[in-house]
Design a protein around this motif. Structure first.
Motif, PDB file in Angstrom:
ATOM      1  N   ASP A 298      47.634  45.750  21.929  1.00  0.00           N
ATOM      2  CA  ASP A 298      48.909  45.260  21.404  1.00  0.00           C
ATOM      3  C   ASP A 298      48.778  43.814  20.922  1.00  0.00           C
ATOM      4  O   ASP A 298      49.252  43.470  19.836  1.00  0.00           O
ATOM      5  N   ILE A 299      48.100  42.985  21.712  1.00  0.00           N
ATOM      6  CA  ILE A 299      47.892  41.589  21.314  1.00  0.00           C
ATOM      7  C   ILE A 299      47.044  41.517  20.046  1.00  0.00           C
ATOM      8  O   ILE A 299      47.345  40.760  19.115  1.00  0.00           O
ATOM      9  N   ALA A 300      45.961  42.310  19.982  1.00  0.00           N
ATOM     10  CA  ALA A 300      45.058  42.263  18.835  1.00  0.00           C
ATOM     11  C   ALA A 300      45.751  42.725  17.557  1.00  0.00           C
ATOM     12  O   ALA A 300      45.584  42.117  16.495  1.00  0.00           O
ATOM     13  N   MET A 301      46.538  43.803  17.642  1.00  0.00           N
ATOM     14  CA  MET A 301      47.208  44.316  16.443  1.00  0.00           C
ATOM     15  C   MET A 301      48.282  43.366  15.948  1.00  0.00           C
ATOM     16  O   MET A 301      48.479  43.200  14.742  1.00  0.00           O
ATOM     17  N   LYS A 302      48.989  42.723  16.858  1.00  0.00           N
ATOM     18  CA  LYS A 302      49.982  41.721  16.442  1.00  0.00           C
ATOM     19  C   LYS A 302      49.304  40.527  15.779  1.00  0.00           C
ATOM     20  O   LYS A 302      49.814  39.966  14.797  1.00  0.00           O
ATOM     21  N   ALA A 303      48.121  40.135  16.288  1.00  0.00           N
ATOM     22  CA  ALA A 303      47.407  39.001  15.699  1.00  0.00           C
ATOM     23  C   ALA A 303      46.879  39.343  14.314  1.00  0.00           C
ATOM     24  O   ALA A 303      46.833  38.480  13.429  1.00  0.00           O
ATOM     25  N   PHE A 304      46.494  40.612  14.099  1.00  0.00           N
ATOM     26  CA  PHE A 304      45.901  40.999  12.815  1.00  0.00           C
ATOM     27  C   PHE A 304      46.956  41.364  11.779  1.00  0.00           C
ATOM     28  O   PHE A 304      46.865  40.932  10.618  1.00  0.00           O
ATOM     29  N   PHE A 305      47.957  42.161  12.170  1.00  0.00           N
ATOM     30  CA  PHE A 305      48.943  42.652  11.191  1.00  0.00           C
ATOM     31  C   PHE A 305      50.232  41.847  11.164  1.00  0.00           C
ATOM     32  O   PHE A 305      51.009  41.971  10.224  1.00  0.00           O
ATOM     33  N   GLY A 306      50.486  41.044  12.184  1.00  0.00           N
ATOM     34  CA  GLY A 306      51.710  40.265  12.227  1.00  0.00           C
ATOM     35  C   GLY A 306      52.467  40.485  13.523  1.00  0.00           C
ATOM     36  O   GLY A 306      52.328  41.527  14.177  1.00  0.00           O
ATOM     37  N   PRO A 307      53.283  39.530  13.930  1.00  0.00           N
ATOM     38  CA  PRO A 307      53.956  39.584  15.239  1.00  0.00           C
ATOM     39  C   PRO A 307      54.965  40.713  15.382  1.00  0.00           C
ATOM     40  O   PRO A 307      55.336  41.054  16.520  1.00  0.00           O
ATOM     41  N   ASP A 308      55.430  41.294  14.278  1.00  0.00           N
ATOM     42  CA  ASP A 308      56.413  42.383  14.363  1.00  0.00           C
ATOM     43  C   ASP A 308      55.754  43.753  14.530  1.00  0.00           C
ATOM     44  O   ASP A 308      56.462  44.766  14.652  1.00  0.00           O
ATOM     45  N   THR A 309      54.440  43.810  14.528  1.00  0.00           N
ATOM     46  CA  THR A 309      53.723  45.080  14.651  1.00  0.00           C
ATOM     47  C   THR A 309      53.912  45.671  16.046  1.00  0.00           C
ATOM     48  O   THR A 309      53.783  44.971  17.054  1.00  0.00           O
ATOM     49  N   ARG A 310      54.213  46.964  16.083  1.00  0.00           N
ATOM     50  CA  ARG A 310      54.353  47.673  17.356  1.00  0.00           C
ATOM     51  C   ARG A 310      53.196  48.665  17.510  1.00  0.00           C
ATOM     52  O   ARG A 310      52.646  49.143  16.518  1.00  0.00           O
ATOM     53  N   THR A 311      52.843  48.958  18.733  1.00  0.00           N
ATOM     54  CA  THR A 311      51.789  49.930  19.014  1.00  0.00           C
ATOM     55  C   THR A 311      52.316  50.982  19.989  1.00  0.00           C
ATOM     56  O   THR A 311      53.226  50.717  20.781  1.00  0.00           O
ATOM     57  N   ARG A 312      51.726  52.158  19.915  1.00  0.00           N
ATOM     58  CA  ARG A 312      52.056  53.216  20.870  1.00  0.00           C
ATOM     59  C   ARG A 312      50.818  54.075  21.094  1.00  0.00           C
ATOM     60  O   ARG A 312      49.937  54.143  20.243  1.00  0.00           O
ATOM     61  N   MET A 313      50.775  54.729  22.249  1.00  0.00           N
ATOM     62  CA  MET A 313      49.658  55.603  22.590  1.00  0.00           C
ATOM     63  C   MET A 313      50.140  57.044  22.671  1.00  0.00           C
ATOM     64  O   MET A 313      51.225  57.314  23.190  1.00  0.00           O
ATOM     65  N   ARG A 314      49.297  57.962  22.155  1.00  0.00           N
ATOM     66  CA  ARG A 314      49.559  59.392  22.266  1.00  0.00           C
ATOM     67  C   ARG A 314      48.360  60.066  22.922  1.00  0.00           C
ATOM     68  O   ARG A 314      47.213  59.722  22.625  1.00  0.00           O
ATOM     69  N   PRO A 315      48.578  61.012  23.817  1.00  0.00           N
ATOM     70  CA  PRO A 315      47.444  61.683  24.472  1.00  0.00           C
ATOM     71  C   PRO A 315      46.523  62.340  23.448  1.00  0.00           C
ATOM     72  O   PRO A 315      46.968  62.900  22.455  1.00  0.00           O
ATOM     73  N   SER A 316      45.220  62.240  23.712  1.00  0.00           N
ATOM     74  CA  SER A 316      44.240  62.821  22.810  1.00  0.00           C
ATOM     75  C   SER A 316      43.012  63.206  23.624  1.00  0.00           C
ATOM     76  O   SER A 316      43.071  63.251  24.860  1.00  0.00           O
ATOM     77  N   TYR A 317      41.909  63.481  22.933  1.00  0.00           N
ATOM     78  CA  TYR A 317      40.671  63.853  23.622  1.00  0.00           C
ATOM     79  C   TYR A 317      39.472  63.224  22.937  1.00  0.00           C
ATOM     80  O   TYR A 317      39.339  63.290  21.717  1.00  0.00           O
TER      81      TYR A 317
END
Length: 337
Positions: free
Chosen positions: A228-247
């Protein structure tokens, strides 16, 4: 063979004397003295001669070549004798000058540098590994045995037997863990290869940056916070992240990590399919079998791993809708970024 050398010398000197321009002289130099020229071919045949003939033929070829070089030099001096010399005015100095064109970093390189810098500030060390990899590091040590169906998703280019072009930078993590003891916090950027058909979002050669953290008591919460910190630093402070189950074979549990669409900022558009989210990363907690392969105690240590395509991150960052544009080297696009 000496007769061939003398004939080539005479032909060269005759052609040099008849040359009327510096360009014609340049062509003659390439024809007779170039890397694939006539004298190069003649000299290359000397080792095929009887040993007792080689010194004499070698001496004659050197003399002939030197004569041609001297002829070229003399003719060049003759042809350029009437041209303006250094220091003489060759143009009108009052005319406006031509502004030099400055180069710039490619969008993929810019994205890679920024991501590396972001993770470095988060305490990750940058490590690199070979692009031509052993099957053990690319698959088996990552809990992907030969019969595992997930190998289809990592279909890659085999050089021979167990040597291949790596399909991800995860082998760098295996190599690092094999050489070091925890705690460990690294990112591995680099070029990877997969047998993909090029389209708007896939290319057979692309770039990844993968991360790994190993220590005691590492959890999914740590992974979520770092991403979350890395994506906000790269794309901008308004960027949100979410996780979905995968394999993934090498992490358990595993997740796909989405970011809010950078084109519509989460409102929904054609790029994100109206969802407001775009998939960017794969991540998860390192599978204990991976730790066992490198000699780590899975009862003592835990860790998380993640990976994202630098090319796709560059697309979202700079508003590029087709990954193929990044590899066309079209200055009309690159000059805009």
């Amino acid at each position: 063979m000496i007769e061939e050398i003398e004939e080539a010398r005479d032909q060269a000197l005759d052609a040099i004397q008849r040359a009327a321009t510096p360009d014609e002289l340049k062509r003659l130099r390439i024809k007779y003295l170039g890397r694939k020229g006539i004298f190069k071919d003649l000299i290359g045949r000397i080792p095929q001669l009887p040993p007792e003939d080689r010194p004499l033929v070698g001496k004659e070829s050197n003399l002939a070549r030197r004569a041609v070089e001297q002829g070229l030099k003399a003719k060049e001096a003759e042809l350029t004798s009437g041209m303006p010399k250094a220091g003489e005015e060759l143009f009108d100095i009052t005319l406006p000058g031509n502004r030099p064109r400055f180069g710039r970093l490619h969008p993929i390189t810019r994205a890679a540098h920024e991501l590396i810098d972001i993770f470095a500030r988060l305490g990750f060390e940058v490590v690199y590994g070979p692009e031509m990899e052993l099957e053990y590091y690319n698959f088996e040590a990552l809990n992907i045995p030969p019969e595992h169906p997930s190998r289809d998703a990592f279909d890659t280019f085999f050089i021979k037997d167990d040597i291949l072009l790596r399909s991800h930078t995860s082998p760098v993590q295996i190599r690092a863990m094999s050489e070091r003891r925890p705690p460990l916090r690294i990112v591995a950027p680099g070029k990877v290869f997969r047998h993909d058909t090029p389209d708007a979002s896939h290319y057979p050669v692309f770039h990844q940056i993968e991360g790994l953290a190993v220590d005691e008591n590492i959890t999914l919460a740590d992974l979520s916070a770092v991403l979350d910190i890395a994506m906000k630093a790269f794309f901008g402070p308004d960027t949100r992240t979410r996780m979905r189950p995968s394999y993934f074979p090498f992490t358990e549990p595993s997740a796909e990590v989405d970011i809010s669409c950078t084109f519509c900022h989460g409102k929904g558009c054609s790029t994100c399919g109206g969802k407001g989210w775009t998939e960017l990363l794969g991540a998860g907690i390192v599978d204990p079998s991976v730790f066992e392969a490198v000699g780590y105690d899975p009862e003592k240590y835990t860790g998380f791993a993640f990976g994202l395509g630098i090319d796709r991150a560059a697309m979202y960052r700079f508003g590029i809708t087709d990954i193929r544009l990044l590899f066309d080297n079209d200055l009309r696009l690159l000059n805009q970024l």
